[in-house]
Design a protein around this motif. Structure first.
Motif, PDB file in Angstrom:
ATOM      1  N   PHE A   1      16.345 -15.544   4.022  1.00  0.00           N
ATOM      2  CA  PHE A   1      16.625 -15.616   5.468  1.00  0.00           C
ATOM      3  C   PHE A   1      15.630 -16.470   6.241  1.00  0.00           C
ATOM      4  CE2 PHE A   1      14.869 -11.076   5.414  1.00  0.00           C
ATOM      5  CZ  PHE A   1      13.685 -11.320   6.089  1.00  0.00           C
ATOM      6  N   GLY A   2      14.777 -17.183   5.520  1.00  0.00           N
ATOM      7  CA  GLY A   2      13.998 -18.232   6.156  1.00  0.00           C
ATOM      8  C   GLY A   2      12.591 -17.872   6.578  1.00  0.00           C
ATOM      9  N   ALA A   3      12.053 -16.755   6.106  1.00  0.00           N
ATOM     10  CA  ALA A   3      10.680 -16.395   6.455  1.00  0.00           C
ATOM     11  C   ALA A   3       9.697 -17.331   5.759  1.00  0.00           C
ATOM     12  CB  ALA A   3      10.388 -14.955   6.047  1.00  0.00           C
ATOM     13  N   THR A   4       8.634 -17.676   6.446  1.00  0.00           N
ATOM     14  CA  THR A   4       7.631 -18.584   5.896  1.00  0.00           C
ATOM     15  C   THR A   4       6.339 -17.874   5.500  1.00  0.00           C
ATOM     16  OG1 THR A   4       6.831 -19.083   8.133  1.00  0.00           O
ATOM     17  CG2 THR A   4       8.511 -20.547   7.197  1.00  0.00           C
ATOM     18  N   LYS A   5       6.141 -16.638   5.964  1.00  0.00           N
ATOM     19  CA  LYS A   5       4.955 -15.864   5.598  1.00  0.00           C
ATOM     20  C   LYS A   5       5.370 -14.441   5.276  1.00  0.00           C
ATOM     21  CE  LYS A   5       1.370 -18.351   8.160  1.00  0.00           C
ATOM     22  NZ  LYS A   5       0.231 -18.262   9.112  1.00  0.00           N
ATOM     23  N   GLY A   6       4.634 -13.832   4.311  1.00  0.00           N
ATOM     24  CA  GLY A   6       4.857 -12.443   3.948  1.00  0.00           C
ATOM     25  C   GLY A   6       3.533 -11.705   3.859  1.00  0.00           C
ATOM     26  N   VAL A   7       3.419 -10.629   4.610  1.00  0.00           N
ATOM     27  CA  VAL A   7       2.194  -9.823   4.625  1.00  0.00           C
ATOM     28  C   VAL A   7       2.307  -8.718   3.589  1.00  0.00           C
ATOM     29  CG1 VAL A   7       0.746  -8.284   6.015  1.00  0.00           C
ATOM     30  CG2 VAL A   7       1.817 -10.298   7.072  1.00  0.00           C
ATOM     31  N   VAL A   8       1.256  -8.551   2.787  1.00  0.00           N
ATOM     32  CA  VAL A   8       1.235  -7.504   1.769  1.00  0.00           C
ATOM     33  C   VAL A   8      -0.068  -6.722   1.889  1.00  0.00           C
ATOM     34  CG1 VAL A   8       0.184  -8.949  -0.038  1.00  0.00           C
ATOM     35  CG2 VAL A   8       1.639  -7.015  -0.688  1.00  0.00           C
ATOM     36  N   HIS A   9      -0.001  -5.422   1.643  1.00  0.00           N
ATOM     37  CA  HIS A   9      -1.187  -4.575   1.696  1.00  0.00           C
ATOM     38  C   HIS A   9      -1.983  -4.665   0.397  1.00  0.00           C
ATOM     39  CE1 HIS A   9       0.159  -1.547   5.041  1.00  0.00           C
ATOM     40  NE2 HIS A   9       0.005  -2.778   5.485  1.00  0.00           N
ATOM     41  N   ALA A  10      -3.284  -4.882   0.527  1.00  0.00           N
ATOM     42  CA  ALA A  10      -4.182  -4.837  -0.624  1.00  0.00           C
ATOM     43  C   ALA A  10      -4.687  -3.405  -0.755  1.00  0.00           C
ATOM     44  CB  ALA A  10      -5.348  -5.805  -0.424  1.00  0.00           C
ATOM     45  N   SER A  11      -3.923  -2.576  -1.475  1.00  0.00           N
ATOM     46  CA  SER A  11      -4.254  -1.159  -1.475  1.00  0.00           C
ATOM     47  C   SER A  11      -3.790  -0.485  -2.753  1.00  0.00           C
ATOM     48  CB  SER A  11      -3.606  -0.469  -0.263  1.00  0.00           C
ATOM     49  OG  SER A  11      -2.197  -0.587  -0.330  1.00  0.00           O
ATOM     50  N   SER A  12      -4.212   0.768  -2.890  1.00  0.00           N
ATOM     51  CA  SER A  12      -3.768   1.608  -3.991  1.00  0.00           C
ATOM     52  C   SER A  12      -3.863   3.066  -3.553  1.00  0.00           C
ATOM     53  CB  SER A  12      -4.632   1.386  -5.236  1.00  0.00           C
ATOM     54  OG  SER A  12      -4.254   2.298  -6.263  1.00  0.00           O
ATOM     55  N   SER A  13      -2.993   3.878  -4.118  1.00  0.00           N
ATOM     56  CA  SER A  13      -3.055   5.323  -3.863  1.00  0.00           C
ATOM     57  C   SER A  13      -3.694   6.065  -5.029  1.00  0.00           C
ATOM     58  CB  SER A  13      -1.650   5.873  -3.600  1.00  0.00           C
ATOM     59  OG  SER A  13      -0.790   5.604  -4.702  1.00  0.00           O
ATOM     60  N   ALA A  14      -4.383   5.338  -5.894  1.00  0.00           N
ATOM     61  CA  ALA A  14      -5.034   5.965  -7.046  1.00  0.00           C
ATOM     62  C   ALA A  14      -6.014   7.049  -6.583  1.00  0.00           C
ATOM     63  CB  ALA A  14      -5.765   4.910  -7.870  1.00  0.00           C
ATOM     64  N   TRP A  15      -6.102   8.113  -7.368  1.00  0.00           N
ATOM     65  CA  TRP A  15      -6.956   9.257  -7.036  1.00  0.00           C
ATOM     66  C   TRP A  15      -8.420   8.883  -7.243  1.00  0.00           C
ATOM     67  CZ3 TRP A  15      -7.979  14.023 -10.484  1.00  0.00           C
ATOM     68  CH2 TRP A  15      -8.556  15.060  -9.714  1.00  0.00           C
ATOM     69  N   LYS A  16      -9.172   8.852  -6.153  1.00  0.00           N
ATOM     70  CA  LYS A  16     -10.530   8.313  -6.207  1.00  0.00           C
ATOM     71  C   LYS A  16     -11.484   9.053  -7.149  1.00  0.00           C
ATOM     72  CE  LYS A  16     -10.886   5.579  -2.043  1.00  0.00           C
ATOM     73  NZ  LYS A  16     -11.683   5.262  -0.843  1.00  0.00           N
ATOM     74  N   PRO A  17     -11.418  10.379  -7.240  1.00  0.00           N
ATOM     75  CA  PRO A  17     -12.370  11.031  -8.177  1.00  0.00           C
ATOM     76  C   PRO A  17     -12.177  10.638  -9.637  1.00  0.00           C
ATOM     77  CG  PRO A  17     -11.480  12.630  -6.611  1.00  0.00           C
ATOM     78  CD  PRO A  17     -10.679  11.374  -6.436  1.00  0.00           C
ATOM     79  N   ALA A  18     -10.986  10.139  -9.962  1.00  0.00           N
ATOM     80  CA  ALA A  18     -10.681   9.897 -11.370  1.00  0.00           C
ATOM     81  C   ALA A  18     -10.809   8.447 -11.802  1.00  0.00           C
ATOM     82  CB  ALA A  18      -9.252  10.385 -11.673  1.00  0.00           C
ATOM     83  N   TRP A  19     -10.841   7.522 -10.839  1.00  0.00           N
ATOM     84  CA  TRP A  19     -10.747   6.117 -11.211  1.00  0.00           C
ATOM     85  C   TRP A  19     -11.909   5.304 -10.657  1.00  0.00           C
ATOM     86  CZ3 TRP A  19      -7.472   4.980 -14.941  1.00  0.00           C
ATOM     87  CH2 TRP A  19      -6.384   5.854 -15.151  1.00  0.00           C
ATOM     88  N   ASP A  20     -12.261   4.266 -11.395  1.00  0.00           N
ATOM     89  CA  ASP A  20     -13.375   3.395 -11.040  1.00  0.00           C
ATOM     90  C   ASP A  20     -12.916   2.321 -10.053  1.00  0.00           C
ATOM     91  OD1 ASP A  20     -16.149   2.288 -11.671  1.00  0.00           O
ATOM     92  OD2 ASP A  20     -14.846   0.570 -12.118  1.00  0.00           O
ATOM     93  N   ALA A  21     -13.686   2.107  -8.992  1.00  0.00           N
ATOM     94  CA  ALA A  21     -13.308   1.152  -7.946  1.00  0.00           C
ATOM     95  C   ALA A  21     -13.169  -0.261  -8.495  1.00  0.00           C
ATOM     96  CB  ALA A  21     -14.344   1.178  -6.819  1.00  0.00           C
ATOM     97  N   GLU A  22     -14.011  -0.634  -9.443  1.00  0.00           N
ATOM     98  CA  GLU A  22     -13.936  -1.980 -10.013  1.00  0.00           C
ATOM     99  C   GLU A  22     -12.615  -2.189 -10.750  1.00  0.00           C
ATOM    100  OE1 GLU A  22     -16.462  -4.889 -13.061  1.00  0.00           O
ATOM    101  OE2 GLU A  22     -17.379  -3.068 -12.230  1.00  0.00           O
TER     102      GLU A  22
END
Length: 256
Positions: A94-115
């Motif tokens: 439909f002719g859009a020239t830009k698309g915004v995307v979130h740089a995110s995750s819902s990973a459970w923080k106590p269990a996973w390494d940020a890196e």
């Protein structure tokens, strides 16, 4: 500085009316939120494009919000990327020239390494950026507060990808940056910031007030951009009352 201006549609806004309002108020484009009623399978690209052409407005999109491109679970992450690619394809139609995307995750923080999660986000952004470029859509990665990938992490994203940035000013404020800090960030990275979500706020909250109703110093932020900057500025106001969009546009025009 010669930016184009637009606004982000909100839940409950019909895109047909939004395009008419944008034309009446002198906006260059509308950023269509591709979620809910405007999710890719629920809209007809030809109808969107035809209506935008009738109203002489350009198009950008905010890609779906909650798809987890940094998930530590392979099938979840790959599915999120595939769904976003499908949304980019629809946006291109439909002719859009830009698309915004979130740089995110819902990973459970106590269990996973940020890196590890950050590496997943970078890998997904690279895949999405390549896909979008092949379709002449510019991917603009947005800073998400209080998460795995805030504004403080974008130096790494800039180093490891070629993607552009959407700087959400309210989100940056939530992550501890005041107006001067945001201006300093813009001065350092203005060549990578292609798009803004002008999210005004009175404090470190995601308020999305009418532009000028908060306490952010947008004059200082704009002054930090390169003189030849030609990006896009989206008003992101949480309202269904277009009078607030009109007031915001008037103040933005005054600053510009």
């Amino acid at each position: 500085m010669n930016p184009e201006t637009g606004f982000v549609t909100q839940v409950g806004m019909e895109y047909e009316e939004a395009f008419e309002v944008a034309d009446d108020l002198g906006f260059d484009y509308v950023e269509v939120m591709m979620d809910g009623a405007n999710e890719r399978t629920r809209i007809d690209p030809e109808s969107v494009r035809s209506r935008a052409d009738d109203c002489d407005v350009g198009l950008a999109v905010h890609l779906p919000f909650s798809l987890d491109i940094g998930s530590p679970f392979e099938h979840v992450r790959e599915g999120a990327v595939r769904e976003l690619q499908a949304a980019i394809e629809t946006a291109r139609e439909f002719g859009a020239t830009k698309g915004v995307v979130h740089a995110s995750s819902s990973a459970w923080k106590p269990a996973w390494d940020a890196e590890e999660i950050g590496s997943n986000v970078v890998e997904s952004v690279n895949a999405l950026d390549e896909f979008a470029r092949e379709r002449d859509v510019e991917l603009c990665v947005e800073n998400i507060p209080d998460g795995w990938f805030s504004v403080h992490d974008f130096d790494g994203l800039f180093a490891e990808t070629d993607a552009s940035m959407t700087l959400d000013t309210g989100h940056a404020r939530m992550d501890g940056l005041d107006s001067g800090d945001i201006a300093a960030f813009v001065e350092r990275h203005g060549d990578r910031i292609s798009h803004f979500h002008l999210n005004d706020t009175r404090r470190a909250k995601d308020e999305h007030l009418p532009f000028g109703a908060g306490t952010l110093d947008f004059r200082a932020i704009f002054d930090a951009l390169p003189d030849d900057w030609e990006g896009t500025l989206s008003l992101e106001v949480f309202t269904l009352d277009y009078a607030y969009i009109e007031t915001s546009k008037a103040y933005l025009d005054e600053l510009l």
